[in-house]
Design a protein around this motif. Structure first.
Motif, short mmCIF file in Angstrom:
data_model
loop_
_atom_site.label_atom_id
_atom_site.label_comp_id
_atom_site.label_asym_id
_atom_site.label_seq_id
_atom_site.Cartn_x
_atom_site.Cartn_y
_atom_site.Cartn_z
N ARG A 106 0.81 -1.21 0.00
CA ARG A 106 0.00 0.00 0.00
C ARG A 106 0.85 1.27 0.00
O ARG A 106 1.30 1.73 1.04
CB ARG A 106 -0.96 -0.02 1.19
N ASP A 248 -3.69 -3.30 8.26
CA ASP A 248 -5.05 -2.89 7.90
C ASP A 248 -5.35 -1.53 8.51
O ASP A 248 -5.84 -0.62 7.84
CB ASP A 248 -6.04 -3.94 8.41
N ASP A 252 -5.42 2.69 6.56
CA ASP A 252 -6.55 3.61 6.45
C ASP A 252 -6.12 5.02 6.86
O ASP A 252 -6.49 6.01 6.22
CB ASP A 252 -7.74 3.16 7.34
MN MN Z 1 -8.88 -2.14 5.69
#
Ligand code: MN
Ligand code: IPM
Length: 353
Positions: A106, A248, A252
């Motif tokens: 990411r 995770d 964000d």
């Molecule tokens: Mn997520």
């Protein structure tokens, strides 16, 4: 020499997924013409609508079929009429695990300071990549209820970490950091002060591996402090490696500091198999069909897909065009506030190519 041919599986999915996927495909088509490669794509209807009609998520045969493609492009999975967890575990996690996409990559990159919620941060301050372990940890689904439904109920959820799983993730992160060749700093993000089994293994493996990468500087931050540094000093980071759950959560926050879910993309990577690329925001049901959702995250996912299949020039051109559109055209990166509709933004990126 003939043109290269790729096979791309496309899963538009739910909510605004199909709208953003259409724009991603538009850009893929334009890139294929400009950079002289061919591709075939096949659309799969996996998602909430099919589940509501048939009760099916994804079966073994469908999972096997996905292995025949060079890459997968996913819109969004999640439907307001389906109980949380069913589509996520039955489709998204099933593909991640089933195709052994053990890295979730990411990038967190700010394209224009106007869209950063942090005061005085510029594009050069926010440019890092999170390497999230994508096959183990708390996502393994291990645990149990004891005395369910009674006053003495206990719910146990296990974080499952194997030496092999941790090592392959860390090795990927070291290699990625070397190849990226920016600040050559790899930060391990964990919780060694409390989670003394899992993070002991991660830390030990990290310390062993770093001897093989003398050119990479290494660092460690606790996950709670990491969220603080993302806001206070994001410029400290280059590549961050962490487990599935922490990854995770921090990505964000990462998406917010780079301008929001409208621009954040990610790749579920199997370095020797089939990888899947997706905008990381959800299916945004309330914007479905209004043509106001930002397609740039999906377009950036196509950029990552192109880079992974070996079309680096096309990938760089897509990113350059996105940067131009973001900094010279858009009023905002948020749904409904861009100053353009979803497909106009796609057209602008195509023009910029
Ligand atoms: Mn997520
Ligand atoms: C993500 C999502 C998923 C995750 C959900 C939808 C299962 O939040 O890709 O970050 O938790 O990994």
């Amino acid at each position: 020499m003939g043109k290269k041919q790729y096979k791309i599986a496309v899963i538009p999915g739910d909510g605004t997924g199909p709208e953003v996927v259409a724009e991603g495909l538009k850009v893929l088509e334009a890139a294929s013409k400009k950079f002289c490669f061919d591709y075939k794509h096949e659309i799969f209807d996996y998602g909430g609508e099919r589940y509501l009609k048939t009760g099916k998520t994804i079966d073994e045969k469908e999972l096997e079929d996905l292995k025949k493609f060079d890459a997968i492009f996913l819109g969004a999975i999640g439907h307001p009429d389906v109980k949380p967890g069913i589509l996520e575990t039955g489709i998204l996690l099933k593909i991640r695990f089933g195709l052994d996409q053990y890295i979730n990559l990411r990038p967190v990159k700010l394209y224009d300071s106007r869209f950063c919620p942090l005061k005085d941060k510029k594009p050069e301050d926010i440019d890092f990549v999170v390497v999230r372990e994508n096959s183990e940890g708390l996502y393994k689904g291990m645990g149990e209820f004891q005395k369910k439904g009674t006053k003495d109920e206990v719910a146990i959820q296990i974080s499952y970490n194997t030496r092999k799983g941790v090592e392959r993730c860390l090795r990927y992160a070291f290699e990625y950091c070397r190849k990226r060749n920016k600040r050559k700093t790899l930060t391990l993000c964990g919780k060694t002060n409390v989670l003394t089994y899992a993070w002991d293994l991660w830390q030990r493996t990290f310390d062993e591996l770093k001897r093989e990468y003398p050119d990479i500087k290494t660092d460690y931050t606790h996950v709670d402090a990491t969220t603080m540094w993302f806001v206070k000093n994001p410029e400290w980071f280059d590549v961050i490696v962490t487990d599935n759950m922490f990854g995770d959560i921090i990505t964000d926050l990462g998406a917010m500091i780079q301008g929001g879910m409208g621009i954040a993309a990610g790749g579920n990577i199997n370095p020797i198999g089939v990888s899947m690329f997706e905008p990381i925001g959800g299916s945004a049901p309330k914007y479905t069909g209004q043509h106001v959702i930002n397609p740039l995250a999906a377009i950036c996912a196509v950029g990552m897909l192109l880079e992974t299949i070996g079309e680096e020039k096309a990938a760089s051109a897509v990113e350059a065009s996105v940067i131009k559109v973001v900094s010279t055209k858009l009023k905002s990166l948020a749904a409904g506030k861009m100053g353009y509709s979803t497909n106009e933004v796609g057209d602008l990126v195509v023009e910029g190519l």
